[in-house]
Design a protein around this motif. Structure first.
Motif, short mmCIF file in Angstrom:
data_model
loop_
_atom_site.label_atom_id
_atom_site.label_comp_id
_atom_site.label_asym_id
_atom_site.label_seq_id
_atom_site.Cartn_x
_atom_site.Cartn_y
_atom_site.Cartn_z
N ARG A 142 41.42 38.07 47.52
CA ARG A 142 42.41 37.29 46.78
C ARG A 142 41.82 36.05 46.11
N ILE A 165 50.51 40.36 39.89
CA ILE A 165 49.26 39.62 40.11
C ILE A 165 48.49 40.26 41.26
N VAL A 166 47.23 40.64 41.00
CA VAL A 166 46.38 41.25 42.04
C VAL A 166 45.13 40.41 42.31
N LEU A 167 44.84 39.42 41.44
CA LEU A 167 43.68 38.54 41.63
C LEU A 167 44.06 37.14 41.21
N TYR A 168 43.72 36.14 42.03
CA TYR A 168 44.16 34.76 41.78
C TYR A 168 43.18 33.85 42.51
N ALA A 203 47.30 31.38 46.43
CA ALA A 203 47.15 32.82 46.27
C ALA A 203 48.17 33.57 47.10
N LEU A 256 50.23 36.35 44.88
CA LEU A 256 49.70 37.72 44.88
C LEU A 256 50.82 38.71 45.10
#
Length: 596
Positions: free
Chosen positions: A3, A64-67, A79, A83
């Motif tokens: 993440r 959202i999959v990446l933060y 995150a 996420l």
């Protein structure tokens, strides 16, 4: 997928934005690392997490999959909080659907990366609801059979603030420059106007100067109208940018002259209020409201759309006339330009007033001279009869034993002589004031001029108990002078010195070289003259308070006029209790004039 990663943020209009430094490279690196099974997830996390920019990735559903940490710093969300959440939590309100459509379109495009600020400014939204400007790039990557969209986001709030501040400074600088240029133009125009207006006391020339200054700087045409004594308005001057336009304006005024009593029209309003009046004649409705005359409306339409500014010509609290300026722009004669026009009208009013006063003074002077000439002629005729009768009476009396008859006869002759001199003085002053005093210069010996006056007035001085003496420098050149007129000046100065000198004192007449001139002076030991009296000594009809009633006060004024007609100067040096020295200069005769 871990993440912690630097993220990208989509911007306004549904587009995703990026910074200018290596956003595409970061997206490419993310794609390469994500697709390389040989690279450990720990290394991928380390590379993504070190980015100072925010990195945000979403899947096909735009969840959202990446933060990364950079995104946490920029958006304020952790995150854990975002996420799995839809991307629109990071977007300003109202942009979710638009943004979704843009991402889907980008997914179908052949381009793998794009700088989202190419089309329009983009924005993000922080956790606290604050919307901020962002710089974003977006990349499409394939990870384990999945299509992801990764965006690199940079908060450019400080950059935009700096740009706004810089723009504000530039705007203020431009505004200050425009203001300075406008002020310079204003001062230059008014300075030129003052110079032109002060250049002549001719009434018509002064009025023409007003319009010459106004066109084309203040308008494309200008009229100057003066209020006559019968309260009618006379159009004195019309000026325009072309002869055709001037003819049109004159025709309008000829057929529809202004009436200062009509308070429904600009000129009447200016006369009534003493204030400037602005009138718009930009379209048919304006013209219809201005006049109910079809002919006048047609003439106004031919002149074209324009704005009028009518300002008063004011002096000493009285409105002398009205100046009307015409401009074509809709915003003509607003603010600063109107102020310039009003100030020009004020200065023109003062100049017109001065010209009117000067014209009135000249008329009065001509009338006085005419009356004086007639009176002098008639008085001389009467005086001639008195002198003839007086001379006949003296001859008849002869040596009569009774002296009482002789004294009245002598008094008659002295009075007649004084009357003759007074008539001559009045005529001389009139000639001097009208610049008609003529002299006939010729070479003369200064010594002879001084001796002639001393010889003439020595008996008068002896009768007053005063010694009259002369000092003459050696080698004095001849002066170019009208002998009778110079003797008149010297006799006047010596006569005054004898009159005011104490008994048993001396009056000394001197002639000395003074450069290319000869300086004549008369020194007495009288009471001297006060400074306040010195300033008026050579003014016609003026006398010191203590001497009021002793003559007409014309002698020194005539002396100055005679000396100046020769090209010389006259003055006085005096000290209370120590006497006075009157002096004047005459030019030296040239060799050609003396015949040498």
């Amino acid at each position: 997928m871990q993440r912690r990663a630097d993220a990208v943020w989509p911007g306004s209009g549904g587009e995703v934005i990026s910074s200018e430094e290596g956003r595409s490279a970061i997206g490419a690196e993310v794609s390469r690392l994500a697709g390389d099974a040989a690279v450990s997830r720990a290394m991928f996390e380390a590379i993504v997490s070190v980015s100072a920019d925010g990195i945000v990735a979403v899947d096909g559903r735009q969840d959202i999959v990446l933060y990364n940490r950079g995104a946490e710093t920029i958006f304020g969300w952790t995150a854990d909080e975002v996420l799995g959440e839809p991307l629109h939590v990071l977007l300003p309100d109202g942009l979710a659907e638009t943004h979704r459509a843009h991402v889907e379109t980008f997914g179908e495009d052949d381009v793998a990366a794009r700088h989202m600020a190419e089309r329009r400014p983009v924005q993000g939204r922080r956790k606290d609801g604050e919307v901020f400007p962002a710089d974003i790039s977006i990349s499409r990557i394939e990870v384990e059979g999945r299509t992801l969209f990764a965006a690199v986001v940079r908060d450019i709030s400080e950059q935009k603030a700096a740009e706004r501040e810089r723009q504000e400074l530039l705007d203020r600088e431009r505004s200050a420059r425009r203001a300075a240029e406008a002020a310079e133009w204003r001062e230059s125009l008014l300075s030129d106007a003052s110079r032109v207006l002060a250049g002549s006391l001719d009434y018509e020339g002064t009025l023409a100067a007003v319009t010459d200054v106004a066109v084309p700087d203040l308008g494309e045409w200008c009229i100057c109208e003066v209020i006559a004594e019968d309260r009618a308005v006379r159009t004195e001057v019309v000026a325009a940018t072309s002869p055709e336009r001037e003819d049109q304006v004159r025709e309008l005024l000829r057929r529809f002259p202004n009436d200062p009593r009509d308070a429904t029209r600009p000129v009447g309003q200016v006369v009534a209020s003493g204030e400037a009046v602005r009138t718009e004649l930009l379209d048919p409705d304006d013209i219809a409201a201005f006049t109910d005359s079809g002919e006048e409306a047609e003439l106004l339409r031919q002149l074209g759309p324009h704005v009028l500014l009518s300002v008063p010509l004011v002096a000493r609290g009285k409105t002398l006339g009205v100046v009307t300026f015409a401009g074509r722009e809709e915003d003509a004669f607003q603010d600063a330009l109107a102020d310039v026009a009003v100030e020009l009208g004020r200065r023109a009013g003062l100049a017109v007033d001065n010209a009117l006063l000067y014209r009135a003074a000249r008329r009065a002077t001509r009338a006085r001279d005419e009356v004086l000439g007639i009176v002098a002629h008639d008085l001389r005729n009467l005086l001639h009869g008195i002198v003839m009768g007086g001379n006949l009476l003296k001859r008849r009396l002869g040596d009569a034993a009774d002296a009482s008859y002789q004294k009245p006869a002598d008094a008659i002759m002295r009075s007649a002589d004084r009357m003759g001199r007074l008539i001559d003085d009045l005529l001389d002053v009139a000639r001097i004031e009208s610049r008609r005093l003529s002299v006939t210069p010729a070479p003369h010996d200064p010594k002879e001029l001084v001796h002639a006056v001393v010889e003439m007035l020595e008996p008068v001085a002896a009768g007053a108990g005063i010694t009259l003496a002369a000092t003459l420098d050696d080698g004095l050149p001849d002066v170019q002078a009208d002998r009778d007129r110079v003797v008149q000046v010297l006799a006047n100065l010596v006569g005054n010195a004898i009159k005011y000198g104490p008994p048993e004192s001396e009056v000394r007449v001197r002639a000395a070289a003074d450069g290319g001139r000869v300086r004549f002076s008369v020194r007495d030991h009288g009471p001297g003259i006060s400074p306040e009296d010195v300033a008026h000594l050579f003014d016609p009809y003026w006398q010191a308070r203590k001497n009021r009633g002793e003559g007409a006060g014309l002698g020194l004024a005539i002396a100055r006029g005679i000396v100046e007609a020769h090209g010389g100067t006259i003055g006085v040096d005096t000290e209370r209790g120590e006497g006075s020295t009157f002096h004047f200069t005459l030019p030296v005769a040239s060799e050609a004039e003396t015949g040498a």
